[in-house]
Design an enzyme around this catalytic site. Structure first.
Site, PDB file in Angstrom:
ATOM      1  N   TYR B 100       0.779  -1.208   0.121  1.00 59.14           N
ATOM      2  CA  TYR B 100       0.014   0.177   0.095  1.00 59.14           C
ATOM      3  C   TYR B 100       0.898   1.387  -0.079  1.00 59.14           C
ATOM      4  CZ  TYR B 100      -4.378  -2.528   0.647  1.00 59.14           C
ATOM      5  OH  TYR B 100      -5.397  -3.236   0.592  1.00 59.14           O
ATOM      6  N   ASP B 250      -2.324 -34.317  12.169  1.00 54.95           N
ATOM      7  CA  ASP B 250      -3.159 -34.916  11.705  1.00 54.95           C
ATOM      8  C   ASP B 250      -2.444 -36.205  11.040  1.00 54.95           C
ATOM      9  OD1 ASP B 250      -5.304 -33.589  12.971  1.00 54.95           O
ATOM     10  OD2 ASP B 250      -5.681 -32.544  11.315  1.00 54.95           O
TER      11      ASP B 250
END
Lengths: 365, 365
Positions: B100, B250
């Site tokens: 920006y 996991d």
């Protein structure tokens, strides 16, 4: 639902009461059933006293007069048994653990098919018992936010009490809100207002620029759609410390929903609005008016942005003059802007100019 | 790239050196250019000394002999100027702010079209200068993880030093790693090993069960794909405190990539492997073998899971006997399991049985 804490013993009792009701229905020869408010957008109404949106009068009934209904009540009974035992042992668990844990239940018909089923059941139990999930010792998966500002708290952890000053006793990352913020006691503070911030980048900018210190602001990082813990803490800061709460997000329809969930409560958890929502919370920006006024770098609205804005125009929670005007302006200019877009005016613009101007306009400074 | 910290003055000097090289090229009548390693899967090689994957010998050249190339170098010069000034003023900013901020640059040709362009340029500058982003004072957007365990640290914040014990001085949420973990100094500890945990639910389970306390484990919450700050801290814990690092995720291909990014480094940031990767990190599970051995609740592999597993079989970073065997087993059984699936054996199974068994097999306990 009361916004007070429910003690473990009381929560356990209300759970057992629900099971006892099924028992009584059986004993009287009735088909057991459970009645719940209908949980849809068409059944949320504004509660004038509390200033939040809650469920209306429409109800749905779960009855054991079908195999499916009977299975639902069986699952409820198994879950009540698990929760009562968990409270007895002063343990806690997550929603996901509950789902997996059901696989260890002897009765196969009581096991959940997927996590959305067990999640929904726990919400049902919250509504019927009037006890919130946290008081069943069900922890959310999502972490609470980080807090930075002139506030000293005492947190009751499972390994003893901790006294923490949210500036002096924490690193640059701030104080991490625990999953159940009702374990926090506010000890003393120099906070003038609470500033909830959507993005991590902006939160870090405010902390680096010392905004919390200069303006006695308590900077709460929302991290996107805020976790229950964050909304609960925000509400307690408002109610118990009488602090103004302000919300600073990106300027797009999804971010207005973030403000909405802090302020108005969500449709999914309207039964918890009194516990989670801060109706007095005020929206700082980025307003569509800011995009124009500060000539911010923008992106064009996508089709889904436009749809979301149009749906907000219909949403009972966004029916104020302010929101109607801003949403219509945004549809008109066809643009959105992020909060970090303020950096196009320099890294200090947000803390030296934008926030002081907006907070003054809003009567906070 | 050295894994040592680069001082602000040194970082500034190396930036200026890059700009000076363009100047010299101009002065000698050459077309300015910048040479970089080719950043693709086909150009990463195993560095035997460091035990990590780094970029190979293939290079690409950015030259000002086209308008496009000239524009890239112009953007590089503007960015170098901004970073040098930022170091001078002891400020910092995020990648998004840089994007920006470029809108405020007078020269329109130097402004970035989108953030991926400025992100990539900063990575290029890291590679060419041998200085890492954090030493340019570029903060990541993503927050670091939370840490809980018997470790006392001193963090240098922009409002003074803070001494924090990561059990006694923090709430249930733990110590929040700052964006730049090189501001942390390790003071003293009773840690026997580091346990990196993928999900918040499992992290909370371990903390509630007091696993960190009972086993002198430092529990580091990865929160999905770990932030640079988390990987950097993990590496420092290994290198400076000589602690074994274990990773608990996991049991699916995406989680093996999480392990991979802790252990081997990522393709995108192979130039930072020596700074971020911990090649000695060991994978605890969930292994496909655990799914079979502990009869865990599973979900079937989706098509994209199968594709990801097959792509891992081809990935140079997963060419060990262990991974080949496990991935082939998983393709064979066609199933995956989450770490919280261990709750199907009871809430304490993970801390009383699974982790002690696995850590003993691995020679950590």
């Amino acid at each position: 639902m009361s916004s007070d804490n429910t003690s473990d013993g009381e929560a356990r009792e209300r759970l057992i009461d629900m099971a006892a009701e099924f028992y009584d229905q059986f004993a009287e020869g009735d088909v057991p059933s459970m009645t719940l408010p209908t949980r849809s957008k068409s059944n949320i109404v504004f509660d004038d006293d509390a200033g939040v949106w809650v469920y209306g009068d429409r109800t749905s009934t779960r009855s054991a007069n079908s195999v499916n209904g009977a299975r639902k009540l069986l699952k409820a009974v198994y879950t009540i048994d698990f929760l009562a035992q968990q409270l007895d042992e002063d343990r806690s668990s997550t929603l996901r653990e509950l789902y997996y844990l059901s696989e260890s239940w002897g009765e196969e018909e009581a096991q959940f098919n997927d996590q959305s089923e067990s999640d929904k059941l726990v919400e049902d139990l919250e509504i019927v018992s009037g006890v919130k999930r946290e008081d069943f010792h069900m922890r959310p998966e999502e972490s609470g936010a980080k807090v930075m500002g002139p506030l000293r708290i005492r947190e009751q952890t499972n390994r003893g009490d901790r006294e923490i000053h949210c500036q002096d006793d924490v690193g640059q990352g701030g104080y991490q809100i625990p999953n159940n913020p009702d374990t926090i006691e506010f000890l003393e503070h120099d906070v003038d207002f609470v500033l909830c911030v959507e993005t991590g980048g902006m939160r870090d900018r405010l902390v680096e620029n010392g905004f919390d210190d200069e303006y006695n602001a308590l900077v709460v990082h929302l991290g996107g759609q805020p976790a229950r813990a964050t909304r609960r803490l925000t509400k307690r800061l408002h109610d118990e410390l009488d602090l103004p709460v302000t919300v600073f997000t990106d300027g797009d329809p999804w971010s207005y929903r973030i403000f909405g969930s802090v302020s108005y409560g969500s449709i999914k958890s309207a039964h918890l609005s009194e516990y989670l929502a801060t109706p007095e919370a005020q929206f700082i920006g980025i307003r569509p008016a800011d995009i124009v006024e500060y000539d911010l770098p923008t992106d064009p609205l996508s089709d889904s942005d436009v749809n979301a804005l149009e749906s907000e125009l219909e949403d009972p929670r966004f029916q104020s003059e302010f929101w109607t005007e801003q949403i219509e302006l945004q549809l008109d200019i066809g643009k959105k802007a992020e909060q970090q877009a303020l950096a196009s005016r320099g890294l200090d613009f947000v803390t030296d100019t934008y926030l002081p101007e907006r907070l003054t306009e809003m009567g906070i400074l």
